[in-house]
Scaffold this motif. Structure first.
Motif, short mmCIF file in Angstrom:
data_model
loop_
_atom_site.label_atom_id
_atom_site.label_comp_id
_atom_site.label_asym_id
_atom_site.label_seq_id
_atom_site.Cartn_x
_atom_site.Cartn_y
_atom_site.Cartn_z
N THR A 1 11.16 -5.60 78.12
CA THR A 1 9.98 -6.37 77.70
C THR A 1 9.63 -7.44 78.72
O THR A 1 8.45 -7.65 79.04
N THR A 2 10.64 -8.14 79.23
CA THR A 2 10.39 -9.19 80.22
C THR A 2 9.79 -8.60 81.49
O THR A 2 8.85 -9.16 82.07
N GLY A 3 10.33 -7.46 81.93
CA GLY A 3 9.76 -6.80 83.09
C GLY A 3 8.34 -6.34 82.84
O GLY A 3 7.48 -6.44 83.72
N MET A 4 8.07 -5.82 81.64
CA MET A 4 6.72 -5.41 81.27
C MET A 4 5.76 -6.59 81.32
O MET A 4 4.63 -6.48 81.81
N PHE A 5 6.21 -7.75 80.82
CA PHE A 5 5.36 -8.95 80.83
C PHE A 5 5.00 -9.34 82.26
O PHE A 5 3.83 -9.60 82.57
N VAL B 1 -0.83 -0.60 85.65
CA VAL B 1 -1.67 -0.79 84.47
C VAL B 1 -2.31 -2.18 84.51
O VAL B 1 -3.46 -2.36 84.09
N GLY B 2 -1.56 -3.15 85.02
CA GLY B 2 -2.09 -4.51 85.12
C GLY B 2 -3.28 -4.63 86.04
O GLY B 2 -4.13 -5.52 85.86
N VAL B 3 -3.38 -3.75 87.01
CA VAL B 3 -4.54 -3.73 87.91
C VAL B 3 -5.67 -2.91 87.31
O VAL B 3 -6.80 -3.38 87.19
N ILE B 4 -5.35 -1.70 86.90
CA ILE B 4 -6.39 -0.79 86.38
C ILE B 4 -7.03 -1.34 85.11
O ILE B 4 -8.25 -1.31 84.95
N GLY B 5 -6.20 -1.89 84.22
CA GLY B 5 -6.72 -2.41 82.95
C GLY B 5 -7.71 -3.54 83.16
O GLY B 5 -8.78 -3.58 82.52
N MET B 6 -7.37 -4.46 84.05
CA MET B 6 -8.27 -5.59 84.32
C MET B 6 -9.61 -5.10 84.87
O MET B 6 -10.68 -5.57 84.45
N PHE C 1 4.72 1.31 79.14
CA PHE C 1 3.36 1.63 79.60
C PHE C 1 2.33 1.19 78.56
O PHE C 1 1.36 0.50 78.87
N TYR C 2 2.56 1.60 77.30
CA TYR C 2 1.63 1.22 76.24
C TYR C 2 1.60 -0.31 76.06
O TYR C 2 0.53 -0.91 75.89
N GLY C 3 2.77 -0.91 76.07
CA GLY C 3 2.84 -2.36 75.90
C GLY C 3 2.14 -3.10 77.01
O GLY C 3 1.40 -4.07 76.76
N GLY C 4 2.35 -2.65 78.26
CA GLY C 4 1.67 -3.28 79.38
C GLY C 4 0.17 -3.16 79.28
O GLY C 4 -0.57 -4.10 79.59
N ALA C 5 -0.30 -1.98 78.83
CA ALA C 5 -1.74 -1.79 78.67
C ALA C 5 -2.31 -2.74 77.62
O ALA C 5 -3.40 -3.31 77.79
N ILE C 6 -1.58 -2.92 76.51
CA ILE C 6 -2.04 -3.83 75.46
C ILE C 6 -2.11 -5.26 75.98
O ILE C 6 -3.12 -5.95 75.79
N VAL C 7 -1.04 -5.71 76.63
CA VAL C 7 -1.01 -7.09 77.14
C VAL C 7 -2.12 -7.32 78.16
O VAL C 7 -2.86 -8.31 78.09
#
Length: 547
Positions: free
Chosen positions: A118-122, A166-171, A464-470
């Motif tokens: 979770t911490t890595g995902m954040f 995901v952090g790049v694509i989602g934004m 992956f799902y969690g990162g997309a949500i955040v």
């Protein structure tokens, strides 16, 4: 082929750049990825084989060059933003990062994820490598069992690697979607934000006859102070003689005056001074002439126009400044930069002297002062190595934060004695673009294989799902609250969002969409605070979940 690319990292670098850059110029539904496409090509190539890697120095050098160039060009705009609503913007971004942390904790409970994952995902969902490094240092200092520590670090890095793309694509997807729903006109928006110096003003000429007695009471300098006109007075014709309007000029009824500036300002001035005239004095070059010259003299660059004493030395004034593709109406406080093209007005027999004073050398403004550039960047990198104690760990601004802080300071100063810190516009743009390509190619290839391989591990899909949500919820809330409630201009806001994400790829996309420097200003305004906040919050997440 894989072995060839593995043995030749420079070949790999430029193949990724050569494929990604033209792909980024393809427009789909009126939008394109720009240079950000290099990142996605890098991820795709890196996913082919774990041996496909680029040396760390490539993306670190690219990051330092890009951030330093951005900081130099944004220094004065950054100071202007702080005088406006910079504190509000930084508090807003900190609050949104706390929201992102809360979302991460919610995802942890929803998907029953391990604390390290979770911490890595954040950290990955917010694309923050310094947070990655900070948490890893914390783990090394608090977990005594080496096997357990290695397992936690592997999970942490795995979560980061999955969530990072995901952090790049989602934004980018959220920006793309909302700017179309809201029908954003970036060009019109920038035109109304002159305080940041980013709008490309349409500058016009108008000839006016002085018919109002109130215009003859005070000297020109006092009229400007009283009415706050944002335009320039050029030529004046009196009794058939043409001259340059000076600060101590006092109009007389019947004078014919040439005004230069945006149409709305010319309307205000005309209403006060008199009536429009059809006399084409602005076209006459018999007595008063004009010339467009390059600012290539380092003794001129970095100084406000009112310190150059042009009227006293040459009886000259500057009526326009062109920086890159942008035209500006100057005032006494306007600071000239190397590479600016200024339009000067003076008596015909003195125009060559004025040209020599500014330098007017295209060759000179196409070069970089390597000494000054190296000193500034070295100072930034040195500041980035300074450890800052933060509880159980230490913070370093690193290859991005150090050069950015120093560049903002130097860019706002302009010059120190003989050193002119700002670079010519063309040189700055090249370093930005080249640095961005190096960074995106390096980080993309680096993240490609871990992104694919960690899906096979336990919890990879949940990360992956969690990162997309955040990522997506944070981006959506930031844009909606910032644009609809706080009324932050969208051009500035997308840069602030890129700063929240501390992500040059998103900034590159935002710059492509807006076609102005507002995103750079927003990015530079919040980047330092966002970097520090994410390092702290990542360790807060780990601490809360490890109890």
């Amino acid at each position: 082929m894989i072995k060839l690319l593995t043995d030749n990292p420079l070949l790999l670098l430029f193949i990724v750049a050569a494929i990604g850059y033209p792909l980024g110029r393809i427009h789909i539904a009126g939008s394109s990825l720009g240079v950000s496409a290099v990142l996605f090509v890098g991820i795709a190539v890196g996913a082919l084989d774990p041996r496909l890697q680029l040396p760390d120095i490539i993306y670190l050098l690219g990051l330092a060059l890009f951030i330093y160039a951005i900081g130099l060009s944004s220094g004065r705009g950054f100071i202007a933003s702080l005088k406006q609503k910079g504190l509000r913007d930084n508090l807003f971004i900190f609050a949104m990062l706390v929201v992102a942390m809360g979302l991460s904790l919610g995802v942890h409970v929803l998907f029953h994820m391990k604390s390290s994952l979770t911490t890595g995902m954040f950290a990955g969902a917010l694309t923050n490598a310094p947070a990655l490094a900070g948490v890893m240092e914390t783990l090394r200092g608090t977990v005594t069992n080496k096997a357990a520590m290695d397992a936690m670090i592997a999970e942490f890095v795995g979560g980061f690697s999955i969530a990072y793309p995901v952090g790049v694509i989602g934004m980018i997807l959220i920006i793309y979607t909302l700017e179309r729903i809201w029908k954003i006109d970036y060009k019109a928006e920038a035109a109304g934000l002159r305080e940041f110096g980013v709008g490309n003003q349409k500058i016009e000429n108008r000839v006016v006859t002085v018919t109002r007695p109130e215009a003859t009471v005070d000297q020109v300098i006092l009229l400007f102070r009283k009415h706050r006109w944002k335009a320039v007075l050029g030529r004046m014709q009196r009794d058939g003689q043409t001259s340059v309007v000076q600060a101590d000029t006092r109009f007389q009824l019947g004078d014919i005056v040439n005004l230069v500036g945006p149409s709305d300002e010319l309307e205000r001035m005309t209403e006060f001074i008199g009536e429009p005239s059809q006399e084409p004095i602005h076209l006459s070059r018999t007595e008063v002439d004009y010339r467009r010259v390059f600012v290539s003299n380092s003794a001129v660059a970095g100084r406000p126009i009112n310190t150059l004493e042009l009227p006293e030395r040459f009886g000259a004034i500057i009526t326009r400044v062109r920086r890159g593709d942008r035209d500006m109406v100057p005032n006494g406080a306007t600071v000239l930069e190397l590479g600016d093209r200024v339009r000067v007005l003076a008596d015909r027999d003195r125009i060559s002297q004025v040209s020599d004073f500014f330098g007017d050398s295209y060759k000179a403004v196409s070069e970089i002062d390597v000494l000054v550039f190296s000193l500034g960047l070295a100072l930034g990198l040195l500041v980035g190595t300074i450890p800052i104690p933060l509880g159980h760990t230490t913070l370093k601004l690193g290859f991005a934060g150090g050069p950015l802080v120093v560049a903002l300071f130097l860019g706002a100063m302009g010059r120190t004695g003989p050193f002119v810190w700002n670079m010519p516009y063309s040189a700055n743009m090249f370093l930005r673009q080249f640095g961005m390509v190096l960074f995106l190619a390096g980080i993309g290839v680096r993240a490609g294989y871990p992104f694919i391989s960690t899906f096979a591990q336990s919890g990879g899909l949940n990360a992956f799902y969690g990162g997309a949500i955040v990522t997506c919820v944070t981006a959506f809330l930031t844009l909606v609250i910032g644009y609809k409630l706080l009324k932050i201009p969208m051009g500035l806001l997308v840069g602030i969002l890129a700063g929240l994400q501390t992500q040059p790829a998103i900034l590159g996309y935002a710059l492509k969409q807006t076609d102005n420097d507002l995103p750079n200003i927003g990015f530079a305004t919040v980047y330092p605070v966002a970097t520090v906040a994410k390092i702290i919050l990542a360790q807060v997440v780990l601490s809360l979940l490890s109890r």
